[in-house]
Each structure stands twice: as structure tokens, then as C-alpha cells.
Write a protein that holds these residues in place. Structure first.
Motif, short mmCIF file in Angstrom:
data_model
loop_
_atom_site.label_atom_id
_atom_site.label_comp_id
_atom_site.label_asym_id
_atom_site.label_seq_id
_atom_site.Cartn_x
_atom_site.Cartn_y
_atom_site.Cartn_z
N LEU A 18 23.23 -16.63 24.61
CA LEU A 18 22.64 -17.73 23.85
C LEU A 18 22.69 -18.97 24.74
O LEU A 18 23.73 -19.28 25.31
CB LEU A 18 23.44 -18.00 22.57
N VAL A 19 21.59 -19.67 24.85
CA VAL A 19 21.54 -20.89 25.65
C VAL A 19 22.09 -22.04 24.80
O VAL A 19 21.57 -22.28 23.70
CB VAL A 19 20.10 -21.18 26.11
N PRO A 20 23.14 -22.73 25.26
CA PRO A 20 23.75 -23.79 24.44
C PRO A 20 22.77 -24.88 24.02
O PRO A 20 22.84 -25.38 22.90
CB PRO A 20 24.84 -24.37 25.34
N GLY A 60 21.01 -14.22 13.95
CA GLY A 60 21.82 -14.12 15.16
C GLY A 60 21.04 -14.38 16.44
O GLY A 60 21.62 -14.62 17.49
N GLY A 61 19.74 -14.33 16.36
CA GLY A 61 18.93 -14.65 17.53
C GLY A 61 18.85 -16.14 17.79
O GLY A 61 18.45 -16.56 18.87
N PHE A 62 19.23 -16.94 16.80
CA PHE A 62 19.11 -18.39 16.91
C PHE A 62 20.43 -19.14 16.76
O PHE A 62 20.57 -20.26 17.22
CB PHE A 62 18.14 -18.91 15.84
N PHE A 63 21.40 -18.52 16.07
CA PHE A 63 22.69 -19.15 15.80
C PHE A 63 23.81 -18.20 16.19
O PHE A 63 23.70 -17.00 15.98
CB PHE A 63 22.82 -19.51 14.31
N PRO A 64 24.91 -18.73 16.75
CA PRO A 64 25.99 -17.85 17.20
C PRO A 64 26.88 -17.31 16.08
O PRO A 64 27.49 -16.27 16.23
CB PRO A 64 26.81 -18.75 18.14
N GLY A 65 26.95 -18.00 14.97
CA GLY A 65 27.87 -17.58 13.90
C GLY A 65 29.26 -18.14 14.12
O GLY A 65 29.54 -18.79 15.14
N GLU A 104 29.90 -13.35 18.60
CA GLU A 104 30.35 -11.96 18.73
C GLU A 104 29.34 -11.00 18.10
O GLU A 104 28.84 -11.22 17.01
CB GLU A 104 31.71 -11.79 18.04
N ILE A 105 29.05 -9.92 18.80
CA ILE A 105 28.07 -8.93 18.37
C ILE A 105 28.74 -7.92 17.45
O ILE A 105 29.87 -7.50 17.68
CB ILE A 105 27.45 -8.22 19.59
N GLU A 106 28.00 -7.52 16.40
CA GLU A 106 28.53 -6.51 15.47
C GLU A 106 28.64 -5.15 16.15
O GLU A 106 27.76 -4.75 16.90
CB GLU A 106 27.60 -6.38 14.26
N GLY A 107 29.73 -4.45 15.89
CA GLY A 107 29.93 -3.10 16.40
C GLY A 107 30.37 -3.02 17.85
O GLY A 107 30.34 -1.96 18.45
N LEU A 108 30.78 -4.14 18.45
CA LEU A 108 31.20 -4.15 19.85
C LEU A 108 32.68 -3.83 19.93
O LEU A 108 33.50 -4.48 19.29
CB LEU A 108 30.92 -5.53 20.47
N ASP A 109 33.03 -2.81 20.74
CA ASP A 109 34.46 -2.50 20.89
C ASP A 109 35.02 -3.19 22.13
O ASP A 109 34.34 -3.94 22.81
CB ASP A 109 34.69 -0.98 20.92
N GLU A 110 36.30 -2.94 22.43
CA GLU A 110 36.98 -3.63 23.53
C GLU A 110 36.43 -3.26 24.91
O GLU A 110 36.60 -3.98 25.88
CB GLU A 110 38.48 -3.32 23.50
N VAL A 169 20.47 -5.96 18.66
CA VAL A 169 21.82 -6.51 18.65
C VAL A 169 21.89 -7.63 17.63
O VAL A 169 21.07 -8.54 17.64
CB VAL A 169 22.18 -7.05 20.06
N THR A 170 22.86 -7.54 16.71
CA THR A 170 23.02 -8.59 15.70
C THR A 170 24.38 -9.26 15.86
O THR A 170 25.33 -8.65 16.33
CB THR A 170 22.91 -8.01 14.28
N ARG A 171 24.45 -10.52 15.49
CA ARG A 171 25.69 -11.29 15.60
C ARG A 171 26.39 -11.36 14.25
O ARG A 171 25.74 -11.51 13.22
CB ARG A 171 25.39 -12.69 16.10
N LYS A 172 27.72 -11.29 14.30
CA LYS A 172 28.52 -11.36 13.08
C LYS A 172 28.43 -12.74 12.45
O LYS A 172 28.68 -13.74 13.10
CB LYS A 172 29.99 -11.07 13.39
N GLY A 173 28.10 -12.79 11.18
CA GLY A 173 28.17 -14.02 10.41
C GLY A 173 27.19 -15.11 10.79
O GLY A 173 27.39 -16.26 10.40
N ALA A 174 26.13 -14.79 11.51
CA ALA A 174 25.17 -15.83 11.89
C ALA A 174 24.44 -16.40 10.68
O ALA A 174 23.99 -17.54 10.70
CB ALA A 174 24.16 -15.28 12.90
N TRP A 175 24.36 -15.63 9.61
CA TRP A 175 23.71 -16.11 8.39
C TRP A 175 24.44 -17.32 7.81
O TRP A 175 23.83 -18.16 7.14
CB TRP A 175 23.64 -15.00 7.35
N ARG A 176 25.73 -17.44 8.07
CA ARG A 176 26.50 -18.58 7.53
C ARG A 176 26.02 -19.90 8.12
O ARG A 176 26.08 -20.92 7.44
CB ARG A 176 27.99 -18.39 7.83
N ASP A 177 25.56 -19.88 9.37
CA ASP A 177 25.05 -21.10 9.97
C ASP A 177 23.80 -21.58 9.25
O ASP A 177 23.57 -22.78 9.11
CB ASP A 177 24.74 -20.89 11.45
N VAL A 178 22.97 -20.66 8.78
CA VAL A 178 21.75 -21.03 8.08
C VAL A 178 22.08 -21.57 6.68
O VAL A 178 21.54 -22.58 6.25
CB VAL A 178 20.78 -19.83 7.97
#
Length: 144
Positions: free
Chosen positions: A15-17, A80-85, A90-96, A109-118
Motif C-alpha cells: 500500500l502506498v502511504p 482492503g485495496g484502499f485502506f490498510p485496516g 495484515e492479509i487474511e490467511g497469512l501464516d508465519e 488478497v484481502t486485508r483484515k478489518g479494512a471495512w472498519r476504516d470505511v
């Protein structure tokens, strides 16, 4: 030291800051303008006390739902394409180890909780609320 999940997420799907700041400013402007217009409408309708604030909450939910619908239907990554959450992108389903398992549509690829930013970002309960009260009290005071 191995990279954290947030670092791996931003390496996989960066994501570009500056873009995130622009998106947050746009969302803040949207919420500020609509809350002021909701305040003007509440003043014209002479809503008082709890009914005015319920009007604000319902109007804000409606605007956030429209904006979220546009983001989700317009982008395969959703919000998640526009907001980091809240988890810093952090991407959903990503392990260590950096392997993506499940989480989201196939190949997307979707980001965890990005909907909260909206829904809660953009000063919905801060600066936008003060714009609502200003419009509500101003028009309500002029009309009485």
C-alpha cells in the motif's frame, strides 16, 4: 529475525502511504459534508434531542453503506485495496512463513478489518459529528 505478518503483508501486496492518506482525506471529506447536510436537514425538519441524533446515525450508516458497496463491488480486493485496516495492512490467511491459506476469493488478497476504516474512519464520531451539530443548531435556530 524473521519478518512480521504485517511486513510480509506489505511485501506481498503493498500500500502506498500517500494513496492511503489521500483515501482517508477523501473519506473524511465525504463524512464531513454529508454530516453537515444531515445537520441542515435535521434543522429544517425541526428534529430535537434523540430523534436528531438517531437521524444522524441512520444517515451516516446509509452513506457508509453506499460507499462500502461502491468499494466492494468495484474492487476485487474490497476495502482492503484502499485502506490498510486496524492491523496495519495484515492479509487474511497469512501464516508465519508467508503462505496465504484460505482467506478471501480465489487469487485475491484481502486485508483484515479494512471495512472498519470505511464505516468508522473519517471522523464519523469526531469532526463529522461537530459539523452535524453546527448545521443542526444553526438552521434550527434561524428557523425558530
Amino acid at each position: 529475525m524473521p519478518p512480521t505478518k504485517q511486513e510480509l503483508s506489505l511485501l506481498i501486496n503493498p500500500l502506498v502511504p500517500e494513496s492511503v492518506q489521500h483515501n482517508n482525506r477523501t473519506l473524511s471529506t465525504l463524512h464531513s459534508l454529508t454530516s453537515f447536510l444531515l445537520g441542515l436537514t435535521a434543522g429544517i425538519l425541526a428534529l430535537q434531542s434523540a430523534t436528531g441524533f438517531i437521524f444522524y446515525l441512520l444517515g451516516t450508516v446509509f452513506v457508509s453503506a453506499c460507499f462500502h458497496f461502491i468499494l466492494v463491488s468495484g474492487s476485487p480486493a474490497g476495502a482492503g485495496g484502499f485502506f490498510p485496516g486496524p492491523n496495519g495492512g495484515e492479509i487474511e490467511g497469512l501464516d508465519e512463513r508467508g503462505v496465504i491459506r484460505g482467506g478471501g476469493k480465489a487469487g485475491v488478497v484481502t486485508r483484515k478489518g479494512a471495512w472498519r476504516d470505511v464505516w468508522f474512519g473519517g471522523g464519523v464520531l469526531g469532526e463529522a459529528l461537530s459539523g452535524f451539530v453546527l448545521g443542526w443548531a444553526g438552521v434550527g435556530g434561524v428557523l425558530r
